[in-house]
Write an enzyme that holds these catalytic residues in place. Sequence first.
Site, short mmCIF file in Angstrom:
data_model
loop_
_atom_site.label_atom_id
_atom_site.label_comp_id
_atom_site.label_asym_id
_atom_site.label_seq_id
_atom_site.Cartn_x
_atom_site.Cartn_y
_atom_site.Cartn_z
CE LYS B 68 42.06 41.78 45.31
NZ LYS B 68 41.96 41.61 44.15
NE ARG B 112 43.74 43.37 40.70
CZ ARG B 112 43.77 42.32 40.96
NH1 ARG B 112 43.43 41.84 39.47
NH2 ARG B 112 43.97 41.69 41.75
CD GLN B 140 37.15 41.94 34.68
OE1 GLN B 140 37.83 42.52 33.88
NE2 GLN B 140 36.95 42.89 35.88
N GLY B 224 40.83 34.99 32.49
CA GLY B 224 39.92 34.37 33.15
C GLY B 224 40.79 33.34 34.24
CG ASP B 226 41.42 33.71 38.94
OD1 ASP B 226 41.18 32.46 39.02
OD2 ASP B 226 40.80 34.41 39.72
CE LYS B 230 38.29 29.93 38.59
NZ LYS B 230 38.39 31.64 38.94
#
Lengths: 323, 323
Positions: B68, B112, B140, B224, B226, B230
Amino acid sequence: MFVYSLEEIKKVIQLDGNLMQQIEKAFLSLYEKQVQMPPIMRIDIPDQRGEVDIKSAYIEGEDSFAVKLSSGFFNNPSKGLPSSGGLMILMDATNGQPKAVLADDGHLTDLRTAAAGAVAAKWCSRKNSRIAGVIGTGAQARLQLEALTHVRSIEHVYVWGRNDQKSEAYKHDVERMLQIPVTVADSVQKVVETSDIVVTTTPSTTPLVFGEWLKKGTHITAMGSDAEHKQELDESVLLQADILICDKKDQSLRLGELRSCLDERVRDRAIELGSVVSGQYAGRVDDHQITVCDLTGTGVQDTAIARHVYQLLNSRIHSENGY
Amino acid sequence: MFVYSLEEIKKVIQLDGNLMQQIEKAFLSLYEKQVQMPPIMRIDIPDQRGEVDIKSAYIEGEDSFAVKLSSGFFNNPSKGLPSSGGLMILMDATNGQPKAVLADDGHLTDLRTAAAGAVAAKWCSRKNSRIAGVIGTGAQARLQLEALTHVRSIEHVYVWGRNDQKSEAYKHDVERMLQIPVTVADSVQKVVETSDIVVTTTPSTTPLVFGEWLKKGTHITAMGSDAEHKQELDESVLLQADILICDKKDQSLRLGELRSCLDERVRDRAIELGSVVSGQYAGRVDDHQITVCDLTGTGVQDTAIARHVYQLLNSRIHSENGY
């Protein structure tokens, strides 16, 4: 997002001077510019003797870059399928959208790999090289030779392969396509001792070429090894080299011919092809030097050829539309 | 190789129990099976406030896997483009050929990710959870709530966002689409203190939720964070958690909420979602526990949804053909 088939891609791209210039420029960028080239991502499918490699490289300031998936599945031939395949995605670096899917079945990888061989030979081999030696009889054995003819006037080819039938097929194909006489040699030693430029193109896991066979002035391009278990050149070849070049040093140390060389001094003096193109280091300076170039394959080559073919595809569309 | 557009993909896939089962199974495989999930490959384009992440995972024995590409370009909205995008390639694991390009513009990633939130809530939140709290008002924030309604009977939603207009739009959309009343809260604290399940969905780089606000029985899913910069949960939230779960521990330690937690004991007792699904570790065992699940996003989810949508696309083709 455009999707281009292998057929469409083959219509516009050739193993020509234009492509080689793009690949040469890619090596220069890799050396001189800010390039993001993450380590190769790899998925192994041992049941099928398969692997998928994912490569990418972004040259800062350019408006697009490629992500390439390439596969090697060595049970495929027994199923009537080619062992290598894959595709490239050209990403728009200004907005992160995919610009194009190049469904090339690995063809662009074949071409950019061959073009890198020509760049190596241009900077490292003797200008008066006439005899090319090829180890291996597969697709790269053909393409590397074809690429080489763009930078050196090759008059005779010596080839060695494990399989006599494939060696004969190689001779037949090359004589027909490139009009260069080919001699099938009965040993790697014979090829190496006879040739001005030797290109090794095999997936060998044990050394095929040894230093004691090298004569002064020889240039070797080793493009077969691109994984931890592969090796084409004995350490003695690297020890003999006056100039030792690789496409990307950290990759060569991990996946290429430098991996099995334990001599720190040899590892230390290996330089990158881009540094030679840039003029930072000299390539060959006289006809007596032995030069060796190890190519493992880099993401910048993928980005370069993907951008090049995309431009060709689009100028073709424009010309078909009459613009 | 088939190429499917977002439109075609949207026709066949839904955020439903079937998808959630596939995602749950993916976490189980990640824990129980031989899975190759290389570290995320990332290209940054700082000029454009952009990044492209490349993820892949192969579950040994399955006949296909996904690669991906997902992009986040935060200057895009000012150009009238969505900030996220990308595509998936489904690779045939038996021969290395690309089976399909899923040109989903990031839609499958959205689904997903939301489905993983539902799996987390299924195993960690109180069965009698009625009030959902959502931090953030983007895609989201909507999808996580929608997914949650498949596993818990949500009767009221509290939402907080930085931008009042977006919070009101969220209220409007959710009330219309899910027929659940929404209260726009004036602080994160209010949301956390009021809700049974809290889902944080922001790209925040500073903690939004603090441990002192947590009441017994609360479940938090933090999806949130990733990336290295963050963070949504203050370390005090992790210290308060009776059960601390993450999708993939090494990723959470590097890119997720575990990264900023310096307490070794807390880091040590974090377990993976798949280990709970497998029964190896218990999820929630009573209504007083505080549970926290950190989701960073994993390649096995991408492989699971790509395989799922490919199957749906093909059964649709078959049914359209009358087979």
